[in-house]
Design a protein around this motif. Sequence first.
Motif, PDB file in Angstrom:
ATOM      1  N   THR A  21       3.081  -5.474  12.628  1.00 13.73           N
ATOM      2  CA  THR A  21       3.085  -4.069  12.240  1.00 13.73           C
ATOM      3  C   THR A  21       2.827  -3.847  10.754  1.00 13.73           C
ATOM      4  OG1 THR A  21       5.460  -4.040  11.797  1.00 13.73           O
ATOM      5  CG2 THR A  21       4.748  -3.580  14.072  1.00 13.73           C
ATOM      6  N   LYS A  22       2.978  -4.898   9.946  1.00 11.36           N
ATOM      7  CA  LYS A  22       2.861  -4.808   8.489  1.00 11.36           C
ATOM      8  C   LYS A  22       3.952  -3.931   7.868  1.00 11.36           C
ATOM      9  CE  LYS A  22      -0.926  -7.300   8.193  1.00 11.36           C
ATOM     10  NZ  LYS A  22      -0.924  -8.645   7.579  1.00 11.36           N
ATOM     11  N   ARG A  23       5.033  -3.720   8.609  1.00  7.16           N
ATOM     12  CA  ARG A  23       6.196  -3.026   8.054  1.00  7.16           C
ATOM     13  C   ARG A  23       7.042  -4.048   7.307  1.00  7.16           C
ATOM     14  NH1 ARG A  23       4.481   2.115   8.755  1.00  7.16           N
ATOM     15  NH2 ARG A  23       6.605   2.824   8.268  1.00  7.16           N
ATOM     16  N   GLY A  51      -0.950  -5.301   1.514  1.00 10.93           N
ATOM     17  CA  GLY A  51      -1.263  -4.221   2.452  1.00 10.93           C
ATOM     18  C   GLY A  51      -0.103  -3.863   3.353  1.00 10.93           C
ATOM     19  N   LEU A  52       1.113  -3.916   2.802  1.00 12.01           N
ATOM     20  CA  LEU A  52       2.310  -3.669   3.602  1.00 12.01           C
ATOM     21  C   LEU A  52       2.837  -2.259   3.372  1.00 12.01           C
ATOM     22  CD1 LEU A  52       4.140  -7.032   2.813  1.00 12.01           C
ATOM     23  CD2 LEU A  52       2.691  -6.516   4.792  1.00 12.01           C
ATOM     24  N   THR A  53       3.642  -1.789   4.323  1.00 12.22           N
ATOM     25  CA  THR A  53       4.346  -0.519   4.192  1.00 12.22           C
ATOM     26  C   THR A  53       5.836  -0.812   4.100  1.00 12.22           C
ATOM     27  OG1 THR A  53       2.677   0.641   5.507  1.00 12.22           O
ATOM     28  CG2 THR A  53       4.829   1.716   5.263  1.00 12.22           C
ATOM     29  N   LEU A  54       6.434  -0.455   2.962  1.00 12.74           N
ATOM     30  CA  LEU A  54       7.855  -0.721   2.761  1.00 12.74           C
ATOM     31  C   LEU A  54       8.687   0.297   3.525  1.00 12.74           C
ATOM     32  CD1 LEU A  54       9.924  -2.490   1.257  1.00 12.74           C
ATOM     33  CD2 LEU A  54       9.914  -0.773  -0.559  1.00 12.74           C
ATOM     34  N   GLY A  60       9.867  -3.749  11.240  1.00 11.92           N
ATOM     35  CA  GLY A  60       8.808  -3.667  12.230  1.00 11.92           C
ATOM     36  C   GLY A  60       9.357  -4.022  13.598  1.00 11.92           C
ATOM     37  N   GLU A  61       8.747  -4.994  14.261  1.00 11.22           N
ATOM     38  CA  GLU A  61       9.211  -5.445  15.576  1.00 11.22           C
ATOM     39  C   GLU A  61      10.129  -6.651  15.480  1.00 11.22           C
ATOM     40  OE1 GLU A  61       5.905  -5.983  18.205  1.00 11.22           O
ATOM     41  OE2 GLU A  61       5.247  -3.900  18.030  1.00 11.22           O
TER      42      GLU A  61
END
Length: 214
Positions: free
Chosen positions: A23-25, A46-49, A120-121
């Motif tokens: 998910t890049k979370r 390229g991550l989302t914090l 994320g997951e």
Amino acid sequence: MKYQIIPVTPFQQNCSLIWCEKTKRAAVVDPGGNVDRILREIAKLGLTLDKVLLTHGHIDHVGGAKLLAQQANVPIIGPHEADKFWIENLPKQSQNFGFPHCDAFEPDQYLHDGNTVTVGEQSLTVLHCPGHTPGHVAFYSASSKLAWVGDILFRSSIGRTDFPQSNHQSLIHSITSKLWPLGADVEFIPGHGPISTFGEEREHNPFVADQLLL
């Protein structure tokens, strides 16, 4: 679970950027300072914090938490509320340890033993491990056999217990009753210094090796 260690503060504290590859979370564990450096790594990958996770209330682990959470508009989660007094005392900590002034803050959520935190997951199990501080927690990824243990345990050493409300016997009990049962093959990322495994420490650590605690 993927991770990258980002050493921060003059204490070279092992801040960890962790993320779900699918998910890049992402979450940041123990942003003690150098927030710009942490944000650059998040952008580069390229991550989302999604959240900031704290193991305990010492300034080299939490000094950048408020600023990072504000800039990324994310919640601060952890530690256990028994460390509230440490976080409330951040202005004094910054003076005592020669850090830039750091304001106190209130985490959005305190953690308790057995809680689960998602990235994320992926999921992390929360382990309350008092001793170094009364509200210290560790985060464990069963799927990756990885643990983030803050200042509970180090390669060939253990956390200090000469702080207010520290307790040596509680620390030893936390290590042997909470960390060791996770498995000898579990890798752990300490708050300072190199990565090790619980098995390695059970065999060679001069403070908590099995043969010393028989």
